[in-house]
Design an enzyme around this catalytic site. Structure first.
Site, PDB file in Angstrom:
ATOM      1  N   LYS A 126       0.864  -1.192   0.000  1.00  0.00           N
ATOM      2  CA  LYS A 126       0.000   0.000   0.000  1.00  0.00           C
ATOM      3  C   LYS A 126       0.890   1.228   0.000  1.00  0.00           C
ATOM      4  O   LYS A 126       2.032   1.171   0.456  1.00  0.00           O
ATOM      5  CB  LYS A 126      -0.876   0.011   1.264  1.00  0.00           C
ATOM      6  CG  LYS A 126      -2.104   0.880   1.145  1.00  0.00           C
ATOM      7  CD  LYS A 126      -3.239   0.145   0.470  1.00  0.00           C
ATOM      8  CE  LYS A 126      -4.417   1.024   0.198  1.00  0.00           C
ATOM      9  NZ  LYS A 126      -5.581   0.236  -0.229  1.00  0.00           N
ATOM     10  N   ASP A 166      -7.056   4.340  -4.440  1.00  0.00           N
ATOM     11  CA  ASP A 166      -7.698   4.239  -3.124  1.00  0.00           C
ATOM     12  C   ASP A 166      -8.294   5.632  -2.888  1.00  0.00           C
ATOM     13  O   ASP A 166      -8.545   6.358  -3.870  1.00  0.00           O
ATOM     14  CB  ASP A 166      -6.676   3.835  -2.043  1.00  0.00           C
ATOM     15  CG  ASP A 166      -7.338   3.395  -0.736  1.00  0.00           C
ATOM     16  OD1 ASP A 166      -7.790   2.251  -0.647  1.00  0.00           O
ATOM     17  OD2 ASP A 166      -7.437   4.215   0.211  1.00  0.00           O
TER      18      ASP A 166
HETATM   19  P1  NDP Z   1     -12.914   7.924  -2.781  1.00  0.00           P
HETATM   20  O1  NDP Z   1     -11.851   8.924  -2.606  1.00  0.00           O
HETATM   21  O2  NDP Z   1     -13.450   7.656  -4.143  1.00  0.00           O
HETATM   22  O3  NDP Z   1     -14.159   8.255  -1.837  1.00  0.00           O
HETATM   23  C1  NDP Z   1     -14.001   8.362  -0.467  1.00  0.00           C
HETATM   24  C2  NDP Z   1     -15.317   8.785   0.145  1.00  0.00           C
HETATM   25  O4  NDP Z   1     -15.207   8.728   1.559  1.00  0.00           O
HETATM   26  C3  NDP Z   1     -15.690  10.218  -0.205  1.00  0.00           C
HETATM   27  O5  NDP Z   1     -17.081  10.341  -0.160  1.00  0.00           O
HETATM   28  C4  NDP Z   1     -15.014  10.989   0.920  1.00  0.00           C
HETATM   29  O6  NDP Z   1     -15.585  12.259   1.172  1.00  0.00           O
HETATM   30  C5  NDP Z   1     -15.271  10.055   2.090  1.00  0.00           C
HETATM   31  N1  NDP Z   1     -14.217  10.203   3.088  1.00  0.00           N
HETATM   32  C6  NDP Z   1     -12.889  10.075   2.891  1.00  0.00           C
HETATM   33  N2  NDP Z   1     -12.225  10.323   4.028  1.00  0.00           N
HETATM   34  C7  NDP Z   1     -13.166  10.621   4.947  1.00  0.00           C
HETATM   35  C8  NDP Z   1     -13.095  10.969   6.313  1.00  0.00           C
HETATM   36  N3  NDP Z   1     -11.921  11.058   6.956  1.00  0.00           N
HETATM   37  N4  NDP Z   1     -14.271  11.184   6.966  1.00  0.00           N
HETATM   38  C9  NDP Z   1     -15.444  11.104   6.306  1.00  0.00           C
HETATM   39  N5  NDP Z   1     -15.575  10.783   5.022  1.00  0.00           N
HETATM   40  C10 NDP Z   1     -14.438  10.548   4.348  1.00  0.00           C
HETATM   41  O7  NDP Z   1     -12.328   6.565  -2.139  1.00  0.00           O
HETATM   42  P2  NDP Z   1     -12.844   5.074  -2.342  1.00  0.00           P
HETATM   43  O8  NDP Z   1     -14.314   5.035  -2.525  1.00  0.00           O
HETATM   44  O9  NDP Z   1     -11.962   4.434  -3.343  1.00  0.00           O
HETATM   45  O10 NDP Z   1     -12.458   4.427  -0.935  1.00  0.00           O
HETATM   46  C11 NDP Z   1     -13.374   4.339   0.153  1.00  0.00           C
HETATM   47  C12 NDP Z   1     -12.922   3.257   1.109  1.00  0.00           C
HETATM   48  O11 NDP Z   1     -12.874   1.997   0.425  1.00  0.00           O
HETATM   49  C13 NDP Z   1     -11.533   3.428   1.719  1.00  0.00           C
HETATM   50  O12 NDP Z   1     -11.517   2.859   3.008  1.00  0.00           O
HETATM   51  C14 NDP Z   1     -10.655   2.579   0.798  1.00  0.00           C
HETATM   52  O13 NDP Z   1      -9.458   2.187   1.435  1.00  0.00           O
HETATM   53  C15 NDP Z   1     -11.590   1.413   0.554  1.00  0.00           C
HETATM   54  N6  NDP Z   1     -11.328   0.585  -0.627  1.00  0.00           N
HETATM   55  C16 NDP Z   1     -11.218   1.131  -1.876  1.00  0.00           C
HETATM   56  C17 NDP Z   1     -11.025   0.312  -2.961  1.00  0.00           C
HETATM   57  C18 NDP Z   1     -10.990   0.832  -4.347  1.00  0.00           C
HETATM   58  O14 NDP Z   1     -10.897   0.024  -5.287  1.00  0.00           O
HETATM   59  N7  NDP Z   1     -11.067   2.134  -4.593  1.00  0.00           N
HETATM   60  C19 NDP Z   1     -10.866  -1.151  -2.811  1.00  0.00           C
HETATM   61  C20 NDP Z   1     -11.086  -1.625  -1.452  1.00  0.00           C
HETATM   62  C21 NDP Z   1     -11.282  -0.775  -0.426  1.00  0.00           C
HETATM   63  P3  NDP Z   1     -14.978  13.595   0.472  1.00  0.00           P
HETATM   64  O15 NDP Z   1     -15.495  13.579  -0.936  1.00  0.00           O
HETATM   65  O16 NDP Z   1     -15.522  14.711   1.300  1.00  0.00           O
HETATM   66  O17 NDP Z   1     -13.474  13.486   0.549  1.00  0.00           O
HETATM   67  O1  2IT Z   2      -7.936  -1.462  -0.605  1.00  0.00           O
HETATM   68  C1  2IT Z   2      -7.898  -1.972  -1.740  1.00  0.00           C
HETATM   69  O2  2IT Z   2      -8.044  -3.183  -1.921  1.00  0.00           O
HETATM   70  C2  2IT Z   2      -7.684  -1.078  -2.892  1.00  0.00           C
HETATM   71  N1  2IT Z   2      -7.608   0.145  -2.705  1.00  0.00           N
HETATM   72  C3  2IT Z   2      -7.564  -1.642  -4.265  1.00  0.00           C
HETATM   73  C4  2IT Z   2      -6.152  -2.116  -4.524  1.00  0.00           C
HETATM   74  C5  2IT Z   2      -5.852  -2.544  -5.928  1.00  0.00           C
HETATM   75  O3  2IT Z   2      -4.684  -2.855  -6.152  1.00  0.00           O
HETATM   76  O4  2IT Z   2      -6.735  -2.587  -6.794  1.00  0.00           O
END
Ligand code: NDP
Ligand code: 2IT
Length: 448
Positions: A126, A166
């Site tokens: 990561k 992420d």
């Molecule tokens: P994005 O940046 O696309 O979206 C994040 C969302 O969460 C936004 O709505 C953001 O609000 C909100 N957010 C972020 N930080 C905070 C905070 N500190 N408090 C409140 N709200 C917050 O990220 P993802 O959707 O990709 O990721 C979301 C979660 O999923 C994370 O935990 C990530 O690690 C996990 N994840 C992501 C994967 C992926 O493929 N993208 C895979 C597996 C897990 P704002 O717009 O105001 O910043």
């Molecule tokens: O938390 C996660 O699994 C991710 N942000 C996706 C990682 C990836 O390599 O697609």
């Protein structure tokens, strides 16, 4: 065994002082390991837990860049290459002001087991930066990504380490990162990053994969009770990549999703979220979620207090924003309001106390992040397969592969839990199944 695990935890905590998120992630896994260490005393003889908890490599670097006002900015970049027993390090990059070593290590540690659960040949890693992309122009984002990649490019590669997105890193950022990598290396090495654009080596379904996968996993959880999403009420937190596509698939399966949020507030839309409007506000305009409430014609409530989201009575709760966003009081409120399924779309969104409460409640099925959200990284591995074979698959084929993988992750967790006498405990099942796969590979490869 209890005292052995307590000693192991104490050792890891002391060696990694001041890293609370990392401690939390380690404790959750180690607390599950009693039965597997009893069955496999050789794991203790091999000091496998200590080896697993120590990253293979941790890189911290300066990211200097000049913004469009001519101001010099200094950010900190991270890549923790945690474990390569099963394949090249694989895991996302997070750009958010809260990013520090503790957060990158917790995410990297989780990623080892998640990636193992997918059944695909990917190790765990990561990275990211404390860079805050919010409110920055495209030009600033590009300048930052280019400087970040100048250093990162020394450490990554198709067979070494394959980053992806992420929080704060989506298609736009991967584009700028890939362009700079290609320029530095003078190689079109498609397999070095995933989440790419479709015309230059990306995979259909990768944008949707984490959210869709979350729903496929929750659908399988329901199936164990002969239930489905049809007619269920669902709360989702977040409105980013994971949340938006979780909402989309839940709606496709006949559920009504009534909430979404961002870091500035929560919308409660009792008529059901208008997904096109939410995508317009959050993905296209990158605006605040309040805009959704202002523009939606139906009766929408806006709350500034983020935990209000978990007070809405629902059948299914899907935390899809960030770590520790759902605390014990919120978990209690969900249980009192009759929630049936809680599935973690984000990484470690439940505090340790909340997770314990949900896991121990007889009425709730609780799905842990490393299993529930594995569809994102699994589809990244499918993108790597397409890159390696210079092929590109159809949406239907790729979605079917994702669905099959999520069914398999679900079944492995359930079977492992049952095998260790804890039927229905997805936390135990995910931790033991992921752990066993990785440590068997580590032992086979010797002390390296
Ligand atoms: P994005 O940046 O696309 O979206 C994040 C969302 O969460 C936004 O709505 C953001 O609000 C909100 N957010 C972020 N930080 C905070 C905070 N500190 N408090 C409140 N709200 C917050 O990220 P993802 O959707 O990709 O990721 C979301 C979660 O999923 C994370 O935990 C990530 O690690 C996990 N994840 C992501 C994967 C992926 O493929 N993208 C895979 C597996 C897990 P704002 O717009 O105001 O910043
Ligand atoms: O938390 C996660 O699994 C991710 N942000 C996706 C990682 C990836 O390599 O697609």
């Amino acid at each position: 065994m209890h005292s052995t695990i307590e000693n192991l935890k104490r050792e890891v905590f002391a060696r990694n002082a001041g890293e609370p998120e990392f401690h939390q992630a380690v404790a959750e896994v180690l607390d599950s390991l009693g039965p597997v260490l009893e069955r496999h005393p050789e794991y203790l003889e091999q000091d496998i837990v200590q080896r697993l908890c120590e990253p293979e490599r941790q890189i911290i670097f300066r990211v200097p860049w000049v913004d469009s006002n001519g101001k010099i900015n200094i950010n900190r970049g991270f890549r923790v290459e945690y474990n390569s027993a099963l394949g090249p390090y694989k895991g996302g990059l997070r750009f958010h002001p809260s990013v520090n070593l503790s957060i990158v290590k917790f995410l990297g540690f989780e990623q080892i087991f998640k990636n193992a659960l997918t059944g695909l040949p990917i190790g765990g890693g990561k990275g990211g930066s404390d860079f805050d992309p919010r409110g920055r122009s495209d030009r600033d984002i590009m300048a930052f990504c280019q400087s970040f990649m100048v250093e990162l490019s020394r450490h990554i590669g198709e067979y070494t380490d394959v980053p992806a997105g992420d929080i704060g890193v989506g298609g736009r950022e991967i584009g700028y990162l890939f362009g700079q990598y290609k320029r530095i290396q003078n190689r079109f090495e498609a397999g070095v990053l995933t989440g790419k654009g479709l015309s230059w080596g990306g995979s259909l379904v990768r944008p949707e994969a984490t959210g869709y996968g979350t729903i496929f996993f929750a659908r399988e959880m329901f199936r164990t009770r002969n239930e489905s999403f049809e007619g269920k009420t669902v709360s989702v937190s977040g409105s980013g990549n994971v949340a938006i596509y979780a909402i989309e698939k839940a709606q496709q399966l006949g559920a009504k999703v009534v909430t979404a949020s961002d870091s500035s507030g929560v919308v409660h839309d009792p008529d059901g979220i208008d997904l096109e409007l939410l995508k317009q506000v959050k993905l296209t305009e990158r605006a605040r979620i309040r805009e959704y409430a202002d523009r939606r014609s139906s009766r929408v409530e806006f709350h500034e207090t983020l935990s209000d989201l978990w007070r809405v009575p629902v059948d299914v709760a899907l935390p899809c924003a960030t770590e520790n966003e759902l605390d014990e009081a919120s978990a209690r409120a969900l249980i009192e309001n009759g929630v049936q399924v809680v599935a973690e779309g984000a990484n470690m969104p439940c505090t340790a106390d909340a997770a314990t409460l949900l896991r121990e409640s007889d009425s709730v099925l609780f799905g842990p992040a490393k299993a529930v959200n594995a569809g994102g990284v699994a589809t990244s591995a499918l993108e790597m397969q397409q890159n390696a074979s210079r092929d590109s698959w159809s949406f239907e084929y790729t979605e079917t592969r994702l669905d099959e993988i999520m069914v398999s992750v679900h079944d492995v967790c359930r079977k492992t839990a049952a095998d260790y006498g804890s039927e229905g405990d997805y936390v135990l099942g995910a931790n033991i199944a992921g752990f066993t796969k990785v440590v068997e590979a580590m032992i086979a490869q010797g002390v390296v």
